[in-house]
Design a protein around this motif. Structure first.
Motif, PDB file in Angstrom:
ATOM      1  N   LEU A 292      28.922 -17.928  18.030  1.00 14.59           N
ATOM      2  CA  LEU A 292      29.751 -18.513  16.985  1.00 14.59           C
ATOM      3  C   LEU A 292      29.959 -19.994  17.292  1.00 14.59           C
ATOM      4  N   PRO A 293      30.432 -20.772  16.320  1.00 14.51           N
ATOM      5  CA  PRO A 293      30.577 -22.220  16.522  1.00 14.51           C
ATOM      6  C   PRO A 293      31.325 -22.559  17.805  1.00 14.51           C
ATOM      7  N   GLY A 294      30.741 -23.484  18.557  1.00 16.99           N
ATOM      8  CA  GLY A 294      31.334 -23.921  19.809  1.00 16.99           C
ATOM      9  C   GLY A 294      30.819 -23.190  21.030  1.00 16.99           C
TER      10      GLY A 294
ATOM     11  N   SER B 158      39.221 -21.600  33.536  1.00 11.42           N
ATOM     12  CA  SER B 158      39.798 -20.685  34.510  1.00 11.42           C
ATOM     13  C   SER B 158      40.914 -19.876  33.849  1.00 11.42           C
ATOM     14  N   GLY B 159      40.934 -18.574  34.088  1.00  9.33           N
ATOM     15  CA  GLY B 159      41.966 -17.716  33.520  1.00  9.33           C
ATOM     16  C   GLY B 159      41.649 -17.182  32.146  1.00  9.33           C
ATOM     17  N   VAL B 160      40.485 -17.549  31.583  1.00 13.50           N
ATOM     18  CA  VAL B 160      40.090 -17.060  30.265  1.00 13.50           C
ATOM     19  C   VAL B 160      39.306 -15.767  30.428  1.00 13.50           C
ATOM     20  N   LEU B 161      39.674 -14.747  29.661  1.00 13.46           N
ATOM     21  CA  LEU B 161      39.031 -13.443  29.726  1.00 13.46           C
ATOM     22  C   LEU B 161      38.124 -13.255  28.514  1.00 13.46           C
ATOM     23  N   ARG B 162      37.175 -12.326  28.633  1.00 13.01           N
ATOM     24  CA  ARG B 162      36.298 -11.984  27.512  1.00 13.01           C
ATOM     25  C   ARG B 162      36.590 -10.554  27.087  1.00 13.01           C
ATOM     26  N   GLU B 163      36.998 -10.390  25.847  1.00  9.27           N
ATOM     27  CA  GLU B 163      37.391  -9.079  25.341  1.00  9.27           C
ATOM     28  C   GLU B 163      36.397  -8.611  24.287  1.00  9.27           C
ATOM     29  N   VAL B 164      36.055  -7.309  24.346  1.00  5.21           N
ATOM     30  CA  VAL B 164      35.095  -6.715  23.414  1.00  5.21           C
ATOM     31  C   VAL B 164      35.860  -5.982  22.318  1.00  5.21           C
TER      32      VAL B 164
ATOM     33  N   PRO C 264      31.628  -2.070  11.713  1.00  5.86           N
ATOM     34  CA  PRO C 264      30.238  -2.262  12.129  1.00  5.86           C
ATOM     35  C   PRO C 264      29.993  -3.499  12.995  1.00  5.86           C
ATOM     36  N   LEU C 265      31.002  -4.339  13.191  1.00  2.00           N
ATOM     37  CA  LEU C 265      30.786  -5.594  13.916  1.00  2.00           C
ATOM     38  C   LEU C 265      31.241  -5.485  15.366  1.00  2.00           C
ATOM     39  N   VAL C 266      30.371  -5.905  16.282  1.00  2.00           N
ATOM     40  CA  VAL C 266      30.730  -6.020  17.698  1.00  2.00           C
ATOM     41  C   VAL C 266      31.041  -7.484  17.972  1.00  2.00           C
ATOM     42  N   ASP C 267      32.193  -7.741  18.564  1.00  2.00           N
ATOM     43  CA  ASP C 267      32.681  -9.109  18.763  1.00  2.00           C
ATOM     44  C   ASP C 267      33.144  -9.252  20.210  1.00  2.00           C
ATOM     45  N   VAL C 268      32.803 -10.376  20.817  1.00  2.00           N
ATOM     46  CA  VAL C 268      33.312 -10.705  22.153  1.00  2.00           C
ATOM     47  C   VAL C 268      34.077 -12.018  22.040  1.00  2.00           C
ATOM     48  N   SER C 269      35.349 -11.996  22.407  1.00  2.00           N
ATOM     49  CA  SER C 269      36.204 -13.176  22.232  1.00  2.00           C
ATOM     50  C   SER C 269      36.634 -13.745  23.569  1.00  2.00           C
ATOM     51  N   ALA C 270      37.005 -15.021  23.544  1.00  2.00           N
ATOM     52  CA  ALA C 270      37.602 -15.685  24.710  1.00  2.00           C
ATOM     53  C   ALA C 270      39.112 -15.581  24.574  1.00  2.00           C
ATOM     54  N   GLU C 271      39.746 -14.927  25.545  1.00  2.00           N
ATOM     55  CA  GLU C 271      41.179 -14.642  25.466  1.00  2.00           C
ATOM     56  C   GLU C 271      41.930 -15.269  26.637  1.00  2.00           C
TER      57      GLU C 271
ATOM     58  N   ASN D 107      46.689  -9.515  20.848  1.00  2.00           N
ATOM     59  CA  ASN D 107      46.003  -9.886  19.613  1.00  2.00           C
ATOM     60  C   ASN D 107      44.742 -10.702  19.889  1.00  2.00           C
ATOM     61  N   HIS D 108      43.823 -10.665  18.936  1.00  2.00           N
ATOM     62  CA  HIS D 108      42.599 -11.461  19.018  1.00  2.00           C
ATOM     63  C   HIS D 108      42.954 -12.946  18.973  1.00  2.00           C
ATOM     64  N   SER D 109      42.336 -13.722  19.850  1.00  2.00           N
ATOM     65  CA  SER D 109      42.662 -15.147  19.935  1.00  2.00           C
ATOM     66  C   SER D 109      42.133 -15.948  18.751  1.00  2.00           C
ATOM     67  N   GLY D 110      41.149 -15.374  18.023  1.00  2.00           N
ATOM     68  CA  GLY D 110      40.492 -16.114  16.951  1.00  2.00           C
ATOM     69  C   GLY D 110      39.329 -16.956  17.444  1.00  2.00           C
ATOM     70  N   ASP D 111      39.075 -16.935  18.753  1.00  2.00           N
ATOM     71  CA  ASP D 111      37.976 -17.709  19.341  1.00  2.00           C
ATOM     72  C   ASP D 111      36.889 -16.741  19.811  1.00  2.00           C
TER      73      ASP D 111
END
Length: 247
Positions: free
Chosen positions: A145-147, A178-184, A219-226, A233-237
Motif C-alpha cells: 500500500l502507499p508508503g 522501533s516498537g511498531v508491530l505487524r498485525e494480520v 476476502p481481504l488479507v491485510d497486514v498493518s503497522a501498529e 483497533n486497526h491503525s489505518g496504516d
C-alpha cells in the motif's frame, strides 16, 4: 532470464535471511522461481509445525530411494548399534563402511523434501496427523500500500476437522520504527469490517481463522503497522493487502 539455482531456493526456504538483494529482485519479477520457493516454503513450514509430535521411523525402503535420488551408495545391510562398550564393538564400529555424500545440484531440494517426508510420514503412520485431500482452499497475492514497498502471499488451508489456517509471508519490507508491530487482519470488501488474527513475528506466520468467519464476506488479507500502545483497533496504516481467491 537466469533463474535462481534450486539449491539456493531450498536454502532460502529454510532461512529467509539468506535472501540476497539480487535474488529478491528476481523473485519479484519471476513467477516460476517465486512459485517454486512458495512450494518449498510451505513444505518447510509443514515440517516445522509437526516436530513436537511423536514419530515412528519410516521404512528403510524410503531412505534407500532417497539415497538413490542423491546418487549415494546404498548400504547392503543395516548396522544396528550396540550398547556393549568392549574392544570388539569398537573394532566393529571402526570397520563399518562409511557412505560418502556426493552433493549434486539437486541435492538441497531433495533433502528438504526428504526431511519433511520423514516427519510427515511418521505422523501419518502413527495416526497423529492426516493429510487433507484438498489442503489449500484459497490464496492471495499481497501487494504494498502507499508508503510501503513490501510484497507477499497468503494461503488458506483446511484440515479434515474443518479448521482453517492462513499462512502469511512478507518479503522486501521497509524498516519499521522501533516498537511498531505487524498485525494480520481479515477485512470485508470495503474494509469497514475486520477481524484480527494476530501479530506477525518475522517474515512468515500461520494464523487460525475463527470457525464462524465466512471468507466470502471477509476476502481481504491485510497486514498493518501498529504502535505498541495497547489499542486493539486497526491503525489505518496497512503494509500489504490482497484478496483471497479460491483454488
Amino acid at each position: 532470464m537466469q533463474h535462481i539455482d534450486p539449491d539456493d531456493l531450498a536454502v532460502i526456504a529454510f532461512d529467509n535471511n539468506s535472501l540476497t538483494a539480487e535474488q529478491e529482485q528476481h523473485l519479484a519479477q519471476c513467477d516460476q522461481c517465486a512459485d517454486e520457493l512458495h512450494g518449498l516454503h510451505r513444505t518447510v513450514v509443514a515440517g516445522r509445525t509437526a516436530i513436537h509430535a511423536d514419530l515412528l521411523s519410516p521404512p528403510t525402503t524410503m531412505w534407500a530411494k532417497i539415497q538413490t535420488e542423491l546418487s549415494m551408495p546404498v548400504a547392503s545391510e543395516t548396522i544396528e548399534p550396540t550398547a556393549t562398550a568392549d574392544h570388539t564393538s569398537e573394532s566393529s564400529a571402526t570397520d563399518a563402511p562409511v557412505i560418502p555424500l556426493r552433493r549434486t545440484r539437486k541435492a538441497w531440494p531433495l533433502l528438504v523434501a526428504a526431511g519433511v517426508v520423514g516427519i510427515l510420514g511418521g505422523l501419518v503412520i502413527s495416526g497423529l496427523w492426516q493429510i487433507p485431500s484438498d489442503a489449500v482452499i484459497a490464496e492471495a497475492s499481497l501487494e504494498p500500500l502507499p508508503g510501503w514497498s513490501a510484497a507477499g502471499s497468503a494461503a488458506v488451508s483446511q484440515n479434515n476437522d474443518g479448521q482453517r489456517d492462513v499462512l502469511v509471508s512478507i518479503e522486501g519490507e521497509d524498516e519499521t520504527e522501533s516498537g511498531v508491530l505487524r498485525e494480520v487482519w481479515l477485512l470485508n470488501a470495503d474494509a469497514t469490517g475486520l477481524v484480527s488474527l494476530g501479530f506477525l513475528d518475522g517474515d512468515t506466520g500461520t494464523f487460525v481463522i475463527p470457525a464462524g468467519i465466512d471468507l466470502e464476506q471477509y476476502p481481504l488479507v491485510d497486514v498493518s503497522a501498529e504502535p505498541n500502545n495497547g489499542d486493539p483497533n486497526h491503525s489505518g496504516d496497512s503494509i500489504v493487502r490482497g484478496e483471497l481467491r479460491t483454488t
